[in-house]
Design a protein around this motif. Structure first.
Motif, PDB file in Angstrom:
ATOM      1  N   VAL A 160       0.831  -1.205   0.000  1.00 49.19           N
ATOM      2  CA  VAL A 160       0.000   0.000   0.000  1.00 49.19           C
ATOM      3  C   VAL A 160       0.867   1.258   0.000  1.00 49.19           C
ATOM      4  O   VAL A 160       0.598   2.217  -0.729  1.00 49.19           O
ATOM      5  CB  VAL A 160      -0.991  -0.015   1.182  1.00 49.19           C
ATOM      6  N   ILE A 161       1.921   1.251   0.781  1.00 50.75           N
ATOM      7  CA  ILE A 161       2.827   2.412   0.788  1.00 50.75           C
ATOM      8  C   ILE A 161       3.433   2.610  -0.593  1.00 50.75           C
ATOM      9  O   ILE A 161       3.521   3.749  -1.084  1.00 50.75           O
ATOM     10  CB  ILE A 161       3.906   2.256   1.880  1.00 50.75           C
ATOM     11  N   GLU A 162       3.832   1.519  -1.239  1.00 53.11           N
ATOM     12  CA  GLU A 162       4.382   1.614  -2.599  1.00 53.11           C
ATOM     13  C   GLU A 162       3.332   2.183  -3.562  1.00 53.11           C
ATOM     14  O   GLU A 162       3.640   3.042  -4.393  1.00 53.11           O
ATOM     15  CB  GLU A 162       4.866   0.238  -3.059  1.00 53.11           C
ATOM     16  N   GLN A 163       2.086   1.725  -3.463  1.00 56.12           N
ATOM     17  CA  GLN A 163       1.028   2.246  -4.326  1.00 56.12           C
ATOM     18  C   GLN A 163       0.797   3.729  -4.068  1.00 56.12           C
ATOM     19  O   GLN A 163       0.552   4.501  -5.000  1.00 56.12           O
ATOM     20  CB  GLN A 163      -0.268   1.465  -4.096  1.00 56.12           C
ATOM     21  N   CYS A 164       0.884   4.142  -2.829  1.00 58.20           N
ATOM     22  CA  CYS A 164       0.635   5.544  -2.482  1.00 58.20           C
ATOM     23  C   CYS A 164       1.736   6.471  -2.983  1.00 58.20           C
ATOM     24  O   CYS A 164       1.512   7.674  -3.134  1.00 58.20           O
ATOM     25  CB  CYS A 164       0.460   5.699  -0.976  1.00 58.20           C
ATOM     26  N   LYS A 165       2.900   5.922  -3.283  1.00 57.10           N
ATOM     27  CA  LYS A 165       4.000   6.733  -3.819  1.00 57.10           C
ATOM     28  C   LYS A 165       3.723   7.185  -5.250  1.00 57.10           C
ATOM     29  O   LYS A 165       4.404   8.076  -5.756  1.00 57.10           O
ATOM     30  CB  LYS A 165       5.311   5.956  -3.764  1.00 57.10           C
ATOM     31  N   VAL A 166       2.721   6.602  -5.890  1.00 54.61           N
ATOM     32  CA  VAL A 166       2.379   6.961  -7.271  1.00 54.61           C
ATOM     33  C   VAL A 166       2.001   8.438  -7.381  1.00 54.61           C
ATOM     34  O   VAL A 166       2.350   9.108  -8.343  1.00 54.61           O
ATOM     35  CB  VAL A 166       1.235   6.054  -7.794  1.00 54.61           C
ATOM     36  N   SER A 167       1.279   8.957  -6.387  1.00 53.80           N
ATOM     37  CA  SER A 167       0.817  10.345  -6.424  1.00 53.80           C
ATOM     38  C   SER A 167       0.499  10.818  -5.007  1.00 53.80           C
ATOM     39  O   SER A 167       0.031  10.021  -4.173  1.00 53.80           O
ATOM     40  CB  SER A 167      -0.447  10.460  -7.283  1.00 53.80           C
ATOM     41  N   PRO A 168       0.665  12.101  -4.739  1.00 52.38           N
ATOM     42  CA  PRO A 168       0.333  12.623  -3.404  1.00 52.38           C
ATOM     43  C   PRO A 168      -1.171  12.605  -3.091  1.00 52.38           C
ATOM     44  O   PRO A 168      -1.555  12.844  -1.941  1.00 52.38           O
ATOM     45  CB  PRO A 168       0.870  14.055  -3.414  1.00 52.38           C
ATOM     46  N   ILE A 169      -2.015  12.275  -4.064  1.00 51.88           N
ATOM     47  CA  ILE A 169      -3.466  12.204  -3.754  1.00 51.88           C
ATOM     48  C   ILE A 169      -3.799  10.923  -3.003  1.00 51.88           C
ATOM     49  O   ILE A 169      -4.909  10.797  -2.493  1.00 51.88           O
ATOM     50  CB  ILE A 169      -4.345  12.334  -5.024  1.00 51.88           C
ATOM     51  N   TYR A 170      -2.853   9.967  -2.934  1.00 46.31           N
ATOM     52  CA  TYR A 170      -3.121   8.675  -2.281  1.00 46.31           C
ATOM     53  C   TYR A 170      -2.571   8.658  -0.869  1.00 46.31           C
ATOM     54  O   TYR A 170      -1.493   9.201  -0.604  1.00 46.31           O
ATOM     55  CB  TYR A 170      -2.503   7.526  -3.088  1.00 46.31           C
ATOM     56  N   SER A 171      -3.312   7.973   0.006  1.00 40.65           N
ATOM     57  CA  SER A 171      -2.888   7.769   1.388  1.00 40.65           C
ATOM     58  C   SER A 171      -3.233   6.348   1.797  1.00 40.65           C
ATOM     59  O   SER A 171      -4.249   5.806   1.362  1.00 40.65           O
ATOM     60  CB  SER A 171      -3.635   8.723   2.333  1.00 40.65           C
ATOM     61  N   PRO A 172      -2.426   5.746   2.663  1.00 38.81           N
ATOM     62  CA  PRO A 172      -2.802   4.424   3.190  1.00 38.81           C
ATOM     63  C   PRO A 172      -3.998   4.526   4.128  1.00 38.81           C
ATOM     64  O   PRO A 172      -4.100   5.475   4.901  1.00 38.81           O
ATOM     65  CB  PRO A 172      -1.562   3.963   3.961  1.00 38.81           C
ATOM     66  N   VAL A 173      -4.911   3.597   4.026  1.00 41.52           N
ATOM     67  CA  VAL A 173      -6.026   3.512   4.983  1.00 41.52           C
ATOM     68  C   VAL A 173      -6.216   2.057   5.366  1.00 41.52           C
ATOM     69  O   VAL A 173      -5.856   1.163   4.617  1.00 41.52           O
ATOM     70  CB  VAL A 173      -7.354   4.104   4.441  1.00 41.52           C
TER      71      VAL A 173
END
Length: 173
Positions: A160-173
């Motif tokens: 999830v952290i890796e996926q969130c690095k794609v863009s600042p609009i993403y956050s882990p939940v």
């Protein structure tokens, strides 16, 4: 911001106590001393614009923080490019509904790794998330990538952290 806590969707008890509409949910969860509610759209965005607005108004009235769980049929890591592109539309519609609800976050499943390697699933999901970020642009609503516990699903904290690095609009939940 202090921690908020509340249910995802309506429980059997909600209906057993005579409630009939999710519009009643913010007041109901407030009576239990809770301060958050997640609108469940697992089977798609079913509420009308008027209903979603009414839920949002009741949430503000009762001081309830809203979030929205996106449809379960979103496929970030699907091997069918058409399904992944359709997922972008589902996420955009979820953002529309979240805005009407006054939600600050939408929750998105990380993706499946059932029929392909985890590496391939991660590559596909990150590609889809890049396309989502391009389509969405800037938004005040957080796109939360959900941690998952099933072996055949993406969603370890590291993934999830890796996926969130794609863009600042993403956050882990």
């Amino acid at each position: 911001m202090s921690a908020k806590f509340g249910p995802g969707g309506n429980s059997d008890l909600f209906y057993e106590q005579g409630n009939k509409s999710t519009v009643q949910s913010p007041g109901w969860v407030k009576r239990f001393g809770l301060d958050a509610f997640e609108y469940e759209a697992g089977n798609g965005i079913a509420g009308s614009e008027a209903t979603l607005r009414a839920i949002g108004e009741k949430a503000r009235e009762h001081g309830i923080l809203m979030s929205l769980h996106t449809p379960y049929f979103i496929s970030l890591s699907g091997t069918d490019p058409e399904k992944r592109l359709k997922s972008i539309d589902y996420i955009q519609k979820s953002l529309w509904a979240a805005d009407l609800l006054g939600a600050d976050t939408i929750v998105i499943h990380s993706g499946s790794a059932a029929k392909i390697s985890r590496e391939e699933a991660m590559a596909l999901s990150c590609d889809t998330l890049e396309k989502v970020a391009e389509a969405v642009g800037e938004t005040s609503i957080r796109l939360g990538i959900e941690t998952m516990g099933k072996v055949n699903q993406l969603g370890t904290l590291e993934e999830v952290i890796e996926q969130c690095k794609v863009s600042p609009i993403y956050s882990p939940v």
